[in-house]
Scaffold this motif. Structure first.
Motif, short mmCIF file in Angstrom:
data_model
loop_
_atom_site.label_atom_id
_atom_site.label_comp_id
_atom_site.label_asym_id
_atom_site.label_seq_id
_atom_site.Cartn_x
_atom_site.Cartn_y
_atom_site.Cartn_z
N SER A 31 -10.83 9.91 -0.04
CA SER A 31 -11.50 10.12 1.23
C SER A 31 -11.85 8.78 1.88
O SER A 31 -11.55 8.54 3.06
N ALA A 32 -12.46 7.88 1.10
CA ALA A 32 -12.90 6.60 1.65
C ALA A 32 -11.72 5.73 2.08
O ALA A 32 -11.79 5.03 3.09
N GLY A 33 -10.65 5.76 1.31
CA GLY A 33 -9.52 4.87 1.59
C GLY A 33 -8.43 5.52 2.42
O GLY A 33 -7.38 4.92 2.66
N GLN A 34 -8.66 6.75 2.83
CA GLN A 34 -7.69 7.49 3.65
C GLN A 34 -6.29 7.54 3.03
O GLN A 34 -5.29 7.41 3.73
N GLY A 35 -6.26 7.66 1.70
CA GLY A 35 -4.97 7.87 1.04
C GLY A 35 -4.13 6.64 0.88
O GLY A 35 -2.90 6.72 0.88
N PRO B 232 0.83 -1.22 0.00
CA PRO B 232 0.00 0.00 0.00
C PRO B 232 0.86 1.27 0.00
O PRO B 232 1.71 1.45 0.88
N ALA B 233 0.65 2.10 -0.99
CA ALA B 233 1.38 3.37 -1.08
C ALA B 233 0.52 4.48 -0.49
O ALA B 233 -0.71 4.36 -0.41
N SER B 234 1.18 5.54 -0.09
CA SER B 234 0.45 6.74 0.34
C SER B 234 0.08 7.54 -0.90
O SER B 234 0.91 7.73 -1.79
N ALA B 235 -1.15 8.01 -0.94
CA ALA B 235 -1.61 8.79 -2.09
C ALA B 235 -2.19 10.12 -1.65
O ALA B 235 -2.79 10.21 -0.57
N ALA B 236 -2.00 11.13 -2.47
CA ALA B 236 -2.60 12.44 -2.22
C ALA B 236 -2.89 13.06 -3.57
O ALA B 236 -2.22 12.74 -4.56
N GLY B 237 -3.89 13.90 -3.64
CA GLY B 237 -4.22 14.49 -4.94
C GLY B 237 -4.86 15.86 -4.82
O GLY B 237 -5.48 16.19 -3.80
N CYS C 88 -11.78 9.80 -7.92
CA CYS C 88 -10.52 9.95 -7.17
C CYS C 88 -10.75 10.70 -5.86
O CYS C 88 -10.18 10.33 -4.82
N ARG C 89 -11.56 11.74 -5.91
CA ARG C 89 -11.87 12.46 -4.66
C ARG C 89 -12.51 11.52 -3.65
O ARG C 89 -12.16 11.50 -2.47
N GLU C 90 -13.49 10.74 -4.13
CA GLU C 90 -14.24 9.83 -3.27
C GLU C 90 -13.30 8.74 -2.71
O GLU C 90 -13.33 8.43 -1.52
N ALA C 91 -12.45 8.19 -3.58
CA ALA C 91 -11.56 7.10 -3.16
C ALA C 91 -10.53 7.58 -2.14
O ALA C 91 -10.24 6.90 -1.15
N SER D 202 -11.43 -1.38 -3.66
CA SER D 202 -11.82 -0.39 -4.68
C SER D 202 -11.22 0.98 -4.39
O SER D 202 -10.70 1.66 -5.28
N SER D 203 -11.29 1.39 -3.13
CA SER D 203 -10.88 2.76 -2.80
C SER D 203 -9.38 2.97 -2.96
O SER D 203 -8.91 4.10 -2.84
N SER D 204 -8.63 1.91 -3.24
CA SER D 204 -7.19 2.09 -3.44
C SER D 204 -6.82 2.16 -4.92
O SER D 204 -5.65 2.23 -5.27
N VAL D 205 -7.85 2.14 -5.78
CA VAL D 205 -7.61 2.19 -7.24
C VAL D 205 -7.93 3.59 -7.74
O VAL D 205 -9.05 4.08 -7.59
#
Lengths: 413, 413
Positions: free
Chosen positions: B74-78, B49-54, B69-72, B117-120
């Protein structure tokens, strides 16, 4: 000055209307040589004090002439004796030299005309930032003053063109209390067009006996839906000026804009303003298409206008229209970038009679051919419903072509 | 799709940097045939699992991918497991069909990768408003998934180009607590460029062990001074996305953006963001000149930026620069139209080292030759002081040429 020979806009009206003689005002034209031999300066002189009203650019770097007109209107309470307009040099961003030039010009007129300074109105259009010698325009005024009465309003309309490819003129008559009055208007403008209270330069003359406050109220009533609804390039001029002069020679005195005796006149005046505004878009630099954009379903009229203007000013929309490409995706983009209330999933878009998008998607029976055909016309109507309210606004613009790039690479504003 | 053959921007960097291998992420590329045979889709897969920000477009008509992407995030906490990006179709303004396409793509990835899903994360760029079949991208994902590890980050950077004439890539390394970490970034964008929180599409990968909140804080810190300070045409895309992924393979865990151990990393990351942003301007559609505009003496930073952006987006300024015309009168106009606090009579303007206006007038020793010479350069610096305060801002743009009109008449966004 004019760096290139401009060919007449394909959107130009077939003929220029012959403007009526307006009782109580006479014209003279002359040339300072900014555009070869053609006339580039005109004077209007009023036989008796005329009523004057004006709307001006909101630019914070406005020209000395705009500063002066605002000041004179206020100091003289809307009484006009003369108007001097020159093309070729805008007298904007010329500091103290610009004020000195204006003072000398005003002094020349008041001496010739035995009138008050505050009754002399000025305007200039052309290069920004190049100061003229103080007496430059004053000398020309003294030279052509004896010719007053030899030029027509049409001649004046030709004498303040810059990159314009045709003179803009409009006329109407109206009945006030059974008496026929005349209205004649001229305007110039082609680039740097996104007026904010007015257009580049425009003047309407009438022989009606309207008080200054009625003139100002009429301008206020119609400017937002005419000159403030056009854009060529989203660039607001430093010199935008639109004025109405009433020579008060004909008909009963009108002192209240809501006087029902000027209902007919109001309609006619609005028509002239609208006509002049659209003619400026028709002469948009490099324009090959006239485009009207109506936004409906907006949260407020101002919101509808912001969205319509965003579409009208989008370089991507304008270049697509130049290529007759019904590129409605770019309209979606231009709506989206405005930060205004819109419902993406209720958005609908039409080109002419061809609906291309409904409820946030391409229509099921979308036909690229039909949409393209609507965009091949010389005049294109785009209608966008943003699905959040009942307000609407309409804006007029033109396409963005190679001609615009050519003209503005070659011409020093 | 690509309506015309585009020649490489004259402002392109001489070479494309070879990006480092970032530990913990592997790439695959493939083609949907939108641009002939070249690749137009890429996948990035994270080993752990990588850290993501956008940061994303502020467009109210944003694409389904941006919504997702906004939803993911938020749901997956980055937390990120994979990224799928395609060019050729933006999936914007495609309503329920766009959501269906995304759901199918996400399902394909989660099945292949056994992840949430939220990590894609997804992105798409290209034509607006043309729905794809739901499985269109999913099928391609299944086809190229076995090739993960065979493509480089540079390959990915080439696979999301649209009207880009060169791939944008930037790299840096930094030391975190004595451990060297790598940063590699790619971006695409050429027209419809006036990002509002991000650019068209850009991705930075690092092997550093940064928490999602640190990634987001770094983006927030640097977006305004990089991607939000560039403009090609003032048009804001429906798909703008800029993301940072940290694979967390190297160095100590960083959970606070103000941890002094990432001071060096922050500088390097900022440099990569800035470099990618400027490369997008260098590839501005039809661009022949890179222009940086600094406004000083403004009432606030946001006011300085509004004024600088007004200059940068003025078609009249941009066409003058295309013609190497030091037309500073148009800069006066663009300042004046903003409705921001400025002192016309204290305004000063320079092109490079050549001061052309001071205190609201042309400088006494004004030399047209010197000013023109400054505008003949391929890179032009314009500096404007508006004389009311101490705040400043800098914006980058390019000129407006025939090439822009050609490209956007021929290309369906």
């Amino acid at each position: 000055m004019a760096g290139m020979k401009l060919t007449k806009s394909p959107l130009a009206p077939e003929t220029t209307p012959i403007l009526p003689q307006i009782a109580g005002v006479e014209f003279a034209v002359g040339s300072n040589g900014f555009y070869g031999n053609r006339n580039d300066v005109f004077i209007a002189r009023f036989e008796q004090p005329a009523s004057a009203a004006g709307v001006f650019t909101r630019s914070s770097t406005c020209s000395a002439d705009v500063d002066w007109c605002r000041e004179a209107l206020s100091a003289g309470q809307g009484e006009a004796s003369a108007l001097v307009v020159n093309a070729g040099n805008s007298n904007a961003f010329t500091g103290a030299a610009g004020v000195a030039k204006n003072n000398a010009t005003i002094a020349a007129v008041t001496q010739l005309n035995n009138s008050k300074s505050s009754s002399v109105f000025l305007a200039a259009t052309g290069v920004i930032g190049e100061p003229l010698e103080p007496e430059f325009i004053a000398d020309k005024v003294r030279e052509i003053w004896p010719k007053l009465g030899t030029a027509s309003l049409n001649d004046a309309g030709e004498a303040f063109m810059t990159t314009d490819t045709f003179p803009k003129a409009s006329t109407a008559s109206a009945s006030i209390d059974g008496v026929e009055v005349q209205i004649g208007g001229i305007a110039k403008g082609s680039g740097m067009i996104m007026p904010n209270m007015a257009t580049m330069l425009g003047y309407v003359f009438t022989d009606a006996n309207l008080s200054p406050s009625v003139c100002q109220a009429l301008l206020a009533r119609y400017t937002d839906s005419t000159f403030n609804c056009i854009t060529v390039d989203g660039d607001t001029s430093t010199s935008d000026t639109f004025m109405l002069f009433a020579t008060r020679k004909v008909g009963p005195l009108i002192e209240d804009v809501n006087d029902e005796r000027i209902a007919d006149f109001s309609v006619a005046f609005h028509k002239v303003m609208h006509d002049l505004a659209i003619q400026i878009v028709r002469d948009g630099e490099g324009a090959t298409k006239l485009v009207d954009i109506t936004v409906t379903g907006a949260a407020s009229v101002s919101s509808a206008k912001i969205i319509a203007t965003s579409i009208a000013n989008s370089p991507l929309v304008k270049t697509a229209l130049a290529a007759s490409d019904a590129n409605w995706g770019r309209i979606v983009m231009a709506v989206g970038k405005t930060d205004q209330p819109v419902n993406r999933d209720a958005l609908s878009i039409s080109f002419g009679d061809v609906e291309v998008a409904r409820n946030g998607m391409r229509v099921p029976d979308y036909s690229e051919d039909a949409a393209s055909k609507a965009c091949q016309a010389q005049e294109i109507s785009i209608r966008v419903d943003v699905g959040v309210g009942d307000a609407q606004a309409q804006v007029w613009t033109c396409d963005l072509t190679h001609g615009y790039v050519d003209i503005n690479g070659a011409y020093r504003t």
